[in-house]
Structure formats: structure tokens, C-alpha cells
Design an enzyme around this catalytic site. Structure first.
Site, PDB file in Angstrom:
ATOM      1  N   ARG A  75       0.650  -1.145   0.071  1.00  0.00           N
ATOM      2  CA  ARG A  75       0.142   0.036  -0.049  1.00  0.00           C
ATOM      3  C   ARG A  75       0.936   1.288   0.042  1.00  0.00           C
ATOM      4  O   ARG A  75       1.597   1.356   0.956  1.00  0.00           O
ATOM      5  CB  ARG A  75      -0.985  -0.129   1.294  1.00  0.00           C
ATOM      6  CG  ARG A  75      -1.685   1.282   1.464  1.00  0.00           C
ATOM      7  CD  ARG A  75      -2.549   1.062   2.766  1.00  0.00           C
ATOM      8  NE  ARG A  75      -3.186   2.525   3.003  1.00  0.00           N
ATOM      9  CZ  ARG A  75      -2.981   3.190   4.105  1.00  0.00           C
ATOM     10  NH1 ARG A  75      -2.489   2.713   5.172  1.00  0.00           N
ATOM     11  NH2 ARG A  75      -3.553   4.541   3.994  1.00  0.00           N
ATOM     12  N   HIS A 119      -3.166  10.745   1.077  1.00  0.00           N
ATOM     13  CA  HIS A 119      -2.402  10.619   2.560  1.00  0.00           C
ATOM     14  C   HIS A 119      -1.856  11.931   3.207  1.00  0.00           C
ATOM     15  O   HIS A 119      -0.687  12.202   3.180  1.00  0.00           O
ATOM     16  CB  HIS A 119      -1.497   9.566   2.477  1.00  0.00           C
ATOM     17  CG  HIS A 119      -1.089   8.999   3.665  1.00  0.00           C
ATOM     18  ND1 HIS A 119      -1.363   7.515   4.101  1.00  0.00           N
ATOM     19  CD2 HIS A 119      -0.693   9.432   4.924  1.00  0.00           C
ATOM     20  CE1 HIS A 119      -0.817   7.310   5.099  1.00  0.00           C
ATOM     21  NE2 HIS A 119      -0.484   8.339   5.975  1.00  0.00           N
ATOM     22  N   GLU A 165      -7.167   8.241   6.909  1.00  0.00           N
ATOM     23  CA  GLU A 165      -7.322   8.743   8.135  1.00  0.00           C
ATOM     24  C   GLU A 165      -7.924  10.231   8.198  1.00  0.00           C
ATOM     25  O   GLU A 165      -7.310  11.313   8.740  1.00  0.00           O
ATOM     26  CB  GLU A 165      -6.135   8.758   9.132  1.00  0.00           C
ATOM     27  CG  GLU A 165      -5.813   7.343   9.266  1.00  0.00           C
ATOM     28  CD  GLU A 165      -4.465   7.457  10.228  1.00  0.00           C
ATOM     29  OE1 GLU A 165      -4.018   8.258  10.607  1.00  0.00           O
ATOM     30  OE2 GLU A 165      -4.234   6.096  10.582  1.00  0.00           O
ATOM     31  N   ASN A 294      -6.850   1.657  10.329  1.00  0.00           N
ATOM     32  CA  ASN A 294      -5.786   1.863  11.003  1.00  0.00           C
ATOM     33  C   ASN A 294      -5.801   1.736  12.412  1.00  0.00           C
ATOM     34  O   ASN A 294      -6.823   2.486  12.959  1.00  0.00           O
ATOM     35  CB  ASN A 294      -5.042   3.116  10.424  1.00  0.00           C
ATOM     36  CG  ASN A 294      -4.966   3.020   8.875  1.00  0.00           C
ATOM     37  OD1 ASN A 294      -4.904   2.115   8.372  1.00  0.00           O
ATOM     38  ND2 ASN A 294      -4.368   4.320   8.466  1.00  0.00           N
ATOM     39  N   TYR A 296      -3.742   1.489  16.271  1.00  0.00           N
ATOM     40  CA  TYR A 296      -2.645   1.569  17.038  1.00  0.00           C
ATOM     41  C   TYR A 296      -2.566   1.385  18.309  1.00  0.00           C
ATOM     42  O   TYR A 296      -1.641   0.887  19.104  1.00  0.00           O
ATOM     43  CB  TYR A 296      -1.763   2.986  16.797  1.00  0.00           C
ATOM     44  CG  TYR A 296      -1.362   3.018  15.544  1.00  0.00           C
ATOM     45  CD1 TYR A 296      -0.252   2.494  15.038  1.00  0.00           C
ATOM     46  CD2 TYR A 296      -2.217   3.511  14.284  1.00  0.00           C
ATOM     47  CE1 TYR A 296       0.345   2.480  13.417  1.00  0.00           C
ATOM     48  CE2 TYR A 296      -1.654   3.675  12.964  1.00  0.00           C
ATOM     49  CZ  TYR A 296      -0.398   3.184  12.673  1.00  0.00           C
ATOM     50  OH  TYR A 296       0.252   3.149  11.430  1.00  0.00           O
ATOM     51  N   GLU A 368      -3.122  -0.692   8.410  1.00  0.00           N
ATOM     52  CA  GLU A 368      -2.072  -0.175   9.133  1.00  0.00           C
ATOM     53  C   GLU A 368      -2.209  -0.516  10.417  1.00  0.00           C
ATOM     54  O   GLU A 368      -3.089  -0.485  11.232  1.00  0.00           O
ATOM     55  CB  GLU A 368      -1.829   1.381   9.148  1.00  0.00           C
ATOM     56  CG  GLU A 368      -1.145   2.217   7.997  1.00  0.00           C
ATOM     57  CD  GLU A 368      -1.294   3.618   8.475  1.00  0.00           C
ATOM     58  OE1 GLU A 368      -1.207   4.147   9.434  1.00  0.00           O
ATOM     59  OE2 GLU A 368      -1.548   4.339   7.467  1.00  0.00           O
ATOM     60  N   TRP A 423       5.997  12.695  10.271  1.00  0.00           N
ATOM     61  CA  TRP A 423       5.317  13.728  10.562  1.00  0.00           C
ATOM     62  C   TRP A 423       6.073  14.552  11.563  1.00  0.00           C
ATOM     63  O   TRP A 423       7.312  14.812  11.392  1.00  0.00           O
ATOM     64  CB  TRP A 423       3.758  13.485  11.005  1.00  0.00           C
ATOM     65  CG  TRP A 423       3.076  12.565   9.961  1.00  0.00           C
ATOM     66  CD1 TRP A 423       2.860  11.203  10.060  1.00  0.00           C
ATOM     67  CD2 TRP A 423       3.001  12.874   8.397  1.00  0.00           C
ATOM     68  NE1 TRP A 423       2.409  10.243   8.871  1.00  0.00           N
ATOM     69  CE2 TRP A 423       2.531  11.403   7.866  1.00  0.00           C
ATOM     70  CE3 TRP A 423       3.029  13.935   7.669  1.00  0.00           C
ATOM     71  CZ2 TRP A 423       1.962  11.521   6.483  1.00  0.00           C
ATOM     72  CZ3 TRP A 423       2.820  13.630   6.335  1.00  0.00           C
ATOM     73  CH2 TRP A 423       2.277  12.375   5.828  1.00  0.00           C
ATOM     74  N   PHE A 431       9.291   3.440  12.955  1.00  0.00           N
ATOM     75  CA  PHE A 431       8.122   2.316  12.884  1.00  0.00           C
ATOM     76  C   PHE A 431       8.333   1.216  12.047  1.00  0.00           C
ATOM     77  O   PHE A 431       7.579   0.288  11.614  1.00  0.00           O
ATOM     78  CB  PHE A 431       6.721   3.118  12.298  1.00  0.00           C
ATOM     79  CG  PHE A 431       5.767   3.739  13.351  1.00  0.00           C
ATOM     80  CD1 PHE A 431       6.125   4.901  13.747  1.00  0.00           C
ATOM     81  CD2 PHE A 431       4.761   3.172  13.941  1.00  0.00           C
ATOM     82  CE1 PHE A 431       5.339   5.859  14.683  1.00  0.00           C
ATOM     83  CE2 PHE A 431       3.861   3.801  14.903  1.00  0.00           C
ATOM     84  CZ  PHE A 431       4.038   4.989  15.220  1.00  0.00           C
TER      85      PHE A 431
HETATM   86  C1  PNW Z   1      -0.962   7.071  10.982  1.00  0.00           C
HETATM   87  N1  PNW Z   1      -3.254   9.634  16.523  1.00  0.00           N
HETATM   88  O1  PNW Z   1      -0.948   8.394  11.704  1.00  0.00           O
HETATM   89  C2  PNW Z   1      -0.510   7.354   9.559  1.00  0.00           C
HETATM   90  O2  PNW Z   1      -1.449   6.955   8.768  1.00  0.00           O
HETATM   91  C3  PNW Z   1       0.761   7.203   9.349  1.00  0.00           C
HETATM   92  O3  PNW Z   1       0.926   8.044   8.180  1.00  0.00           O
HETATM   93  C4  PNW Z   1       1.791   7.232  10.438  1.00  0.00           C
HETATM   94  O4  PNW Z   1       3.141   7.517  10.020  1.00  0.00           O
HETATM   95  C5  PNW Z   1       1.403   6.463  11.209  1.00  0.00           C
HETATM   96  O5  PNW Z   1      -0.085   6.347  11.701  1.00  0.00           O
HETATM   97  C6  PNW Z   1       2.048   6.138  12.661  1.00  0.00           C
HETATM   98  O6  PNW Z   1       2.045   7.428  13.499  1.00  0.00           O
HETATM   99  C7  PNW Z   1      -1.520   8.805  12.981  1.00  0.00           C
HETATM  100  O7  PNW Z   1      -3.066  10.646  17.173  1.00  0.00           O
HETATM  101  C8  PNW Z   1      -1.192   9.638  13.493  1.00  0.00           C
HETATM  102  O8  PNW Z   1      -3.953   8.837  17.277  1.00  0.00           O
HETATM  103  C9  PNW Z   1      -1.856   9.879  14.703  1.00  0.00           C
HETATM  104  C10 PNW Z   1      -2.740   9.201  15.538  1.00  0.00           C
HETATM  105  C11 PNW Z   1      -2.926   7.979  14.542  1.00  0.00           C
HETATM  106  C12 PNW Z   1      -2.425   7.732  13.600  1.00  0.00           C
END
Ligand code: PNW
Length: 463
Positions: A75, A119, A165, A294, A296, A368, A423, A431
Site C-alpha cells: 500500500r 495521504h 485517516e 488503521n 494503534y 495499518e 510527521w 516504525f
Molecule cells: C498514522 N493519533 O497516523 C498514519 O496513517 C501514518 O502516516 C503514520 O506514520 C502512522 O499512523 C504512525 O503514526 C496517525 O494521534 C497519527 O491517534 C496520529 C494518530 C493516529 C494515527
């Protein structure tokens, strides 16, 4: 061996601004992220995406690494200002040529290209000329850009993701100001979210009417969400956890599946929440062929008041997170990643099952999931990334459990392929499955790369 269903899509993911570099080369125009990253103080240590992983020049080497890893799909996103330097109008043929080479080489290597159309790298011209995502007319700009992508690349693409996102664009780009374009507001996020949802619907409409009948791909949106577990079994806390989900995932998923915002948002936000026209509602409802997720982390959710509420408000600016009226906290027993995100693998299982139930059992792809781990500025530490292996083992195990419980999960993509421009954190949060030396751009596969490679090749987890 815990096997996954046949034809399960194992992959890994990247995004254009985070890896490509070549920011001023071959006719690429500036994006809001170029402008933002060059403002002193916005990004860790003044890092920018000017060079990033120099993937623009090293894509052949990177595809060879994907091939060796054994992923079935990859992707990536298309840089809008590389295709349309002014955001609209004249197409930059050199930009088109780059993605043609990338796509062709992936296919030659039996790797399915999965394309994210947006993105986060909005052409700067559109920000300056029309106030970017705040302008309702931006939805048509998205549709026009997407049409070019479908026309130029769609003969070889079977999986399209319109937006990555939108929550981050709305909340971090226009709420806390941590992301480009760096606006701090407690009203703009709702407008931006609304315009992005309309943009998604317009892009899907173009694809379905003009391209899908002949190109026969699928198209959907990718949203991010944590899982929220009620702090206690009380009715109030359970309602608070549902509300937190509504304000993160439901905000974007409900319009796509049901044509309207979640009831809890309408109740609490009132007139600050825009309304869809009948036409937009009709285009939105049913506008995703799959559910892109996605994921996390997980938090505890409780009915306020308690001190945690204020803390969260301050952290994710503008008061907007406070508006869901949920006190979000962490269980002290949970381990955390280098981002300070809680490692709670069963949260992914619960979230997948919740999505499945709430939205009528859609096909789901985890587009993700991954972690930054501490100390990985040091190559030796990174190459022996047992913490990341453990993370993936547990989270992929949670995916397996969700499938056993009936979720129609069809694929999993690790974030990310490479250490990249993370970012606001620049190169300081890593990562990747592959360590990148940002001095000379050499790539070094981490232990997790080899471990994940086995998962892809076995279509399952070894016990
Ligand atoms: C995602 N939060 O970003 C993005 O899709 C990617 O580009 C990024 O590198 C990756 O996660 C890791 O950070 C996020 O604050 C940024 O919850 C912030 C959040 C979640 C996802």
C-alpha cells in the site's frame, strides 16, 4: 500454526510524503506538508520530507526488499502535487511516469499495488487559493484528481483507498494544529471532516460510474481508531466508551454506512455539525466496498468528571476532544510504545468485532498496524527489535481471534515498511520493518522484517 484464510492479503504500507523525497524534482509542486515542515519549530529537530527515504530514486531497491519479504500487497499513496503541481489543471507527466514505473515493477514482482489517493499532502496552491479542506468546493478538486489517477493507473489497480485517516486531517490539522496546515480551532475540524467525507463520496462516484465497470477494482476509505474499553461495568462508562468510538470512528464510518453522523455527535455538537444534503447523503451511503482500518492503541473510557478529561483536552487541542465528554485514561499495567501509545492487542480484536457487528459484517482490511520502539536511533538496537516482533505476534494473533469470532477480515498491512518521515516527529520515531540510515539512505532489515516475512510465506503464525 494458526493459519489465516486462503487468499488473505499480507502487506505493508507507506505514504508518499513520508518516503519519497525528491520534493522539488521533476516538476513536483509544493504541498501543505512541505510548507508546514519548513516552518521553524513545527517538526522535531527541523526535519522535513525534502529527502525522506529518497524512495523516488530507490524504488527499485525497495521493491526488491518487498519481494524478499514475501508480501502479497503493498500500500502506497500518490503525491497529488507530483501529478498536479498546482492542485488542478496541468498534469505533470514526469510524476505520472514515476507511478507507472512503480506500479509496473510491483506487478512484475507479483506484488499487488494498493493505492491511497490522499495521504495528507494537499497541494499548497489549493490551501492558498481556496482555503484547502475548509472550502466545500475542495470535494470536486478531489474528484478531479482521483479521475486522473483512475484514468492513468486504474488499468492495473484493483484496490483503491480514497482517504487515509480523515480524523487526523480534521483533528490534528485543524484542531490541535500539530499537523499541516497547523490550524487550531474547535469548529474547523467538523467542517474539514464534512468536506473530506463529501470528497470521498465524489471520488467513489467517479470511480463507480466511469471506471469500475471496466477496471473491476474495489474502492473504500481507511479510518483510524483506538479501541475504548469502559473503565468499569457501569452503564455510564459503557455509554462513554461507545461515545468515544462514535467521535473517532463513527464520525467517519456512520456517514459511509448509514448516510448520517452518529446520534451521540448530533446530540452533543448541535449546529456546529454540518448537515449533508440529500444528494450527498445518497452518494455517501454505501460508498465503501470494504472497511479500511488503521489501528494503534486502546484507552480506558469513563464518564467524567475526573482530572483526565482536562489533560486530554490540552493535549489534543481546541477543546474538541472534550466535546465527547469522555474521560480517557490508560491502565498503568499496559506497556507503551515510543509514541506513548498503549500496547493492548486484544483491543484490535474487540474493535474488529465491533465494526463487524455495527456495520453489517463488511469485508475489513487492517491497512495499518505497528509501533515505534525506543532506542532505535541506534542501528544495533533496531536490528534486534524483539519488542516489535512481540507486538506484531500479539496483534496478528488478535486478528486471528477476530476471524474465529466471525469478522470478515481479509488482509493485514504492517506500518510501516521503512523508518520514514514520521510527521511532527521527523526521523525520531521509527516504525519500520526496515531500518533506514538517513545519512546515506542504506536500508537494513530488522528482525521483525524476517519474522513478518515468515508470517507472509506461511499465511499464519507459528506457535
Ligand atoms: C498514522 N493519533 O497516523 C498514519 O496513517 C501514518 O502516516 C503514520 O506514520 C502512522 O499512523 C504512525 O503514526 C496517525 O494521534 C497519527 O491517534 C496520529 C494518530 C493516529 C494515527
Amino acid at each position: 500454526m494458526r493459519k489465516f484464510p486462503p487468499n488473505f492479503r499480507w502487506g505493508t504500507a507507506t505514504a508518499a510524503y513520508q518516503i519519497e523525497g525528491a520534493a522539488r524534482l521533476d516538476g513536483r509542486g509544493p504541498s501543505i506538508w512541505d510548507a508546514f515542515s519548513h516552518i521553524p519549530g513545527k517538526i522535531h529537530d527541523g526535519h522535513t520530507g525534502d529527502v525522506a527515504c529518497d524512495h523516488y530514486h530507490r524504488y527499485e531497491e525497495d521493491i526488491a526488499l518487498l519481494k524478499d519479504m514475501g508480501v502479497k500487497c503493498y500500500r502506497f499513496s500518490i503525491s497529488w502535487p507530483r501529478i498536479l503541481p498546482q492542485g488542478r489543471g496541468q498534469v505533470n507527466e514526469k510524476g505520472v511516469a514515476f507511478y507507472n514505473k512503480l506500479i509496473d515493477l510491483l506487478i512484475e514482482n507479483d506484488i499487488e499495488p494498493w493505492v491511497t489517493i490522499y495521504h495528507w499532502d494537499l497541494p499548497l496552491a489549493l490551501q492558498i487559493e481556496m482555503d484547502g479542506l475548509m472550502n466545500p468546493a475542495i470535494a470536486t478538486c478531489f474528484a478531479d484528481f482521483a479521475r486522473i489517477c483512475f484514468a492513468r493507473f486504474g488499468d492495473r489497480i484493483r484496490h483503491w483507498i480514497t482517504l487515509n485517516e480523515p480524523w487526523c486531517c480534521a483533528l490534528l490539522g485543524h484542531g490541535s494544529g500539530d499537523f499541516a496546515p497547523g490550524r487550531e480551532s474547535d469548529t474547523e475540524p467538523y467542517v474539514v471532516a464534512h468536506n473530506l467525507l463529501r470528497a470521498h463520496a465524489y471520488m467513489v462516484d467517479v470511480y463507480r460510474r466511469e471506471f469500475q465497470p471496466t477496471q473491476r477494482g474495489v474502492i473504500g476509505i481507511t479510518n483510524n481508531s483506538n479501541w475504548y474499553r469502559p473503565l468499569t461495568d457501569s452503564e455510564e462508562d459503557r455509554a462513554a466508551a461507545e461515545r468515544a468510538l462514535d467521535f473517532t470512528l463513527g464520525w467517519f464510518a456512520e456517514p459511509v454506512y448509514c448516510g448520517c453522523y452518529p446520534q451521540s455527535m448530533r446530540d452533543r455538537i448541535g449546529s456546529k455539525l454540518p448537515e449533508f444534503t440529500e444528494e450527498d447523503r445518497a452518494l455517501l451511503k454505501g460508498s465503501s466496498d470494504f472497511f479500511g482500518l488503521n489501528h494503534y492503541s486502546t484507552n480506558l473510557a469513563a464518564e467524567p468528571p475526573s482530572p483526565g478529561t482536562m489533560e486530554k483536552k490540552a493535549r489534543i487541542g481546541g477543546g474538541i476532544m472534550g466535546e465527547h465528554g469522555v474521560d480517557l485514561t490508560d491502565d498503568p499495567s499496559w506497556k507503551q510504545t515510543d509514541m506513548g501509545w498503549n500496547i493492548v492487542p486484544w483491543g484490535l480484536r474487540e474493535l474488529l468485532c465491533w465494526i463487524s457487528e455495527r456495520y453489517g459484517h463488511p469485508p475489513i482490511y487492517v491497512t495499518e498496524n505497528g509501533c515505534a520502539m525506543p532506542g532505535e536511533g541506534d542501528r544495533e538496537v533496531a536490528l534486534n527489535d524483539t519488542g516489535r516482533v512481540e507486538f506484531f505476534k500479539e496483534y496478528i494473533g488478535a486478528c486471528h481471534e477476530a476471524i474465529e469470532r466471525g469478522a470478515d477480515l481479509r488482509g493485514y498491512m504492517s506500518w510501516g515498511m521503512l523508518d520514514n518521515f514520521e510527521w511532527e516527529y521527523g526521523g525520531s520515531k521509527r516504525f519500520g520493518l526496515i531500518w533506514v540510515d538517513f545519512e546515506d539512505q542504506d536500508r537494513y532489515p530488522k528482525a521483525s522484517y524476517h519474522w513478518y516475512s515468515n508470517v507472509c510465506k506461511n499465511n499464519g503464525l507459528e506457535d
